[in-house]
Design an enzyme around this catalytic site. Structure first.
Site, short mmCIF file in Angstrom:
data_model
loop_
_atom_site.label_atom_id
_atom_site.label_comp_id
_atom_site.label_asym_id
_atom_site.label_seq_id
_atom_site.Cartn_x
_atom_site.Cartn_y
_atom_site.Cartn_z
N LEU A 99 -48.65 -14.73 -36.46
CA LEU A 99 -47.41 -15.45 -36.14
C LEU A 99 -46.31 -14.45 -35.79
O LEU A 99 -46.12 -13.49 -36.53
CB LEU A 99 -46.90 -16.19 -37.40
N HIS A 100 -45.65 -14.65 -34.68
CA HIS A 100 -44.47 -13.81 -34.42
C HIS A 100 -43.45 -14.47 -33.51
O HIS A 100 -42.39 -13.91 -33.26
CB HIS A 100 -44.88 -12.44 -33.84
N ARG A 101 -43.72 -15.68 -33.00
CA ARG A 101 -42.77 -16.32 -32.10
C ARG A 101 -41.51 -16.69 -32.89
O ARG A 101 -41.61 -17.28 -33.97
CB ARG A 101 -43.34 -17.62 -31.49
N ASP A 137 -49.79 -18.02 -32.82
CA ASP A 137 -48.82 -18.41 -31.80
C ASP A 137 -48.77 -17.36 -30.69
O ASP A 137 -47.86 -17.37 -29.85
CB ASP A 137 -47.43 -18.66 -32.42
#
Ligand code: UD1
Ligand code: UDP
Length: 415
Positions: A245-247, A329
């Site tokens: 996850l990094h958005r 993501d």
């Protein structure tokens, strides 16, 4: 001689430029000119020439290529940058602009300010940019304002969601690029709809998949799965999942982040889900007080979310290749799981990569915790399907791109 300059800056850029760098090396000045000199002996040395992918008529027609690799410095931690150069066998960048982190405006402007003198000094015939990060648009804009042509690799992808910083970068980069290299059919249609002339659009396949296919065997030798206790004595693998996850839309919003983590925790019962955390995500999990969803560390790997540092390219590829399910993501991970044939749940409301859904193992499930949980459970009850590749995702995209670049620049040289 042709001079090209490429700009990269963030993690997903490095595995996209690597195959281009290897391909351009065939035509690098010293080696290529030497081969030209040896043309008279072509018949004698035919095997050697052909092994290098060089044909006689090409040597006669095309000049050598010099290539300068510029790193913007957008990502600077070893774990997000130099480890990738090592894993991918990339030479150190010729120039590092060391632009670093900042707001979108500060980061983009800093890269532009620092790149302009390099372009003025090096005078490339064309600038190559990859992907959709701030370094991509910064480099494209700087080049085109100096009258230097831009080639965009991974052009045409659209999520149709202008709240996504990458969507802005994609649209603006495509708008100022003269050559648009596209990974999938949807990209061709998007560009045509936006009025881009058909002769500037090239459906060439996917350089990220070139890298994956080239490194898959090497990655299988990574000791990571043994270290995590998933593969014992070289025997089969235990079932596990992977989460990335990094958005900003997911990790900068406490409620969304909590919802995702709680859904993953619920289905990861007796089933570990490894979570290599981007620094932005780790920082937010700590500051939003969500550490309770995350296990302590590798070593307690029987169930739940197991936190890891961001992984190098080969380790991460080895982890994904044997995973039972991947939740992400990431843009690139959707493509990689497609080729690996690993079921992927995309934790977003849209994807700019519809080929991964049409041809691949990707399902776009959004961020509703119930939907994530239900879909993940269904996947875990079914056998994984056989991998299916979108057209041209065959490991030869860089070869096609460089062939088109050489033709194009050759014509320009004679114009
Ligand atoms: C960037 C890209 C995103 C890409 C992602 C890949 C943009 C707009 N976003 O997002 O498209 O999917 O990279 O990983 O270009 N940081 C570190 N160490 C580093 C770099 C960053 O700790 O080496 C931290 C800093 O606190 C920084 C934050 O991460 O402020 C965000 O970094 P930034 O490069 O702005 O965006 P990413 O979220 O990494
Ligand atoms: N990746 C990696 N280690 C990690 C997470 C991702 O090597 O811990 C690789 C992944 O295999 C893919 C690329 O990084 O090649 C994708 O980058 P990221 O998810 O950061 O960006 P995006 O593709 O969303 O722009």
């Amino acid at each position: 001689m042709i001079r090209l300059l490429s700009v990269v800056g963030a993690r997903p850029n490095f595995m996209k430029i690597a195959p281009i760098v290897y391909e351009l090396k065939k035509y690098e000045l010293k080696k290529y000119e030497l081969k030209k000199y040896e043309l008279k002996k072509y018949e004698l040395k035919k095997d050697e020439f052909e092994k290098d992918g060089l044909k006689k008529d090409e040597l006669e027609r095309f000049p050598a290529i010099e290539h300068c690799l510029v790193h913007s410095g957008q990502h600077y931690d070893e774990q997000l940058s130099s480890n990738f150069f090592a894993d991918l066998g990339l030479p150190a960048p010729d120039v590092n602009l060391e632009a670093g982190s900042g707001s979108h405006a500060v980061q983009t402007a800093e890269i532009m300010k620092r790149l302009e003198p390099v372009l003025l000094d090096y005078k490339p015939q064309m600038v190559l940019v990859v992907g959709d990060v701030n370094s991509t648009i910064a480099a494209a804009l700087t080049a085109v304002k100096l009258g230097i042509g831009v080639a965009h690799i991974e052009a045409g992808l659209r999520s149709f969601d202008m709240t996504m910083p990458e969507e802005i970068n994609r649209k603006l980069t495509d708008a100022v690029s003269s050559l648009l290299f596209v990974t999938e059919q949807s990209g061709v249609e998007n560009l045509k709809r936006e009025g881009v002339a058909a002769e500037r659009i090239f459906l060439v396949g996917n350089v990220m998949i070139d890298s994956l296919l080239r490194h898959r065997e090497m990655a299988a030798k990574s000791p990571l799965l043994d270290r995590l206790g998933m593969r014992q004595n070289g025997a089969g693998c235990r079932a596990y999942g992977v989460l990335t996850l990094h958005r900003p839309s997911n990790v900068d919003d406490p409620e969304t982040l909590q919802g995702i983590l709680s859904a993953v925790t619920s289905f990861a019962d007796g089933f570990p889900v490894f979570f290599p955390m981007h620094p932005r995500t780790r920082k937010n999990i700590e500051s939003f007080g969500l550490l309770r969803y995350i296990g302590n560390s590798a070593g307690h790997n029987d169930n739940g979310i197991v936190p890891l540092d961001p992984l190098g390219y080969l380790d991460f590829l080895s982890l994904n290749d044997r995973a039972r399910i991947v939740l992400t993501d990431s843009g690139g991970v959707q493509e990689e799981t497609t080729v690996l044939g690993v079921p992927c749940l995309t934790l977003r409301e849209n994807t700019e990569r519809p080929a991964t859904v049409e041809h691949g193992s990707n399902q776009v499930v959004g961020v509703d915790p119930d939907r994530i949980l239900k879909t993940a459970r269904t996947i875990l009850q079914q056998p994984a399907g056989a991998p299916r590749h979108p057209p041209l995702w065959d490991g030869k995209a860089a070869e096609r791109i460089v062939a088109i670049l050489r033709e194009h620049l050759q014509h320009e040289n004679h114009a």
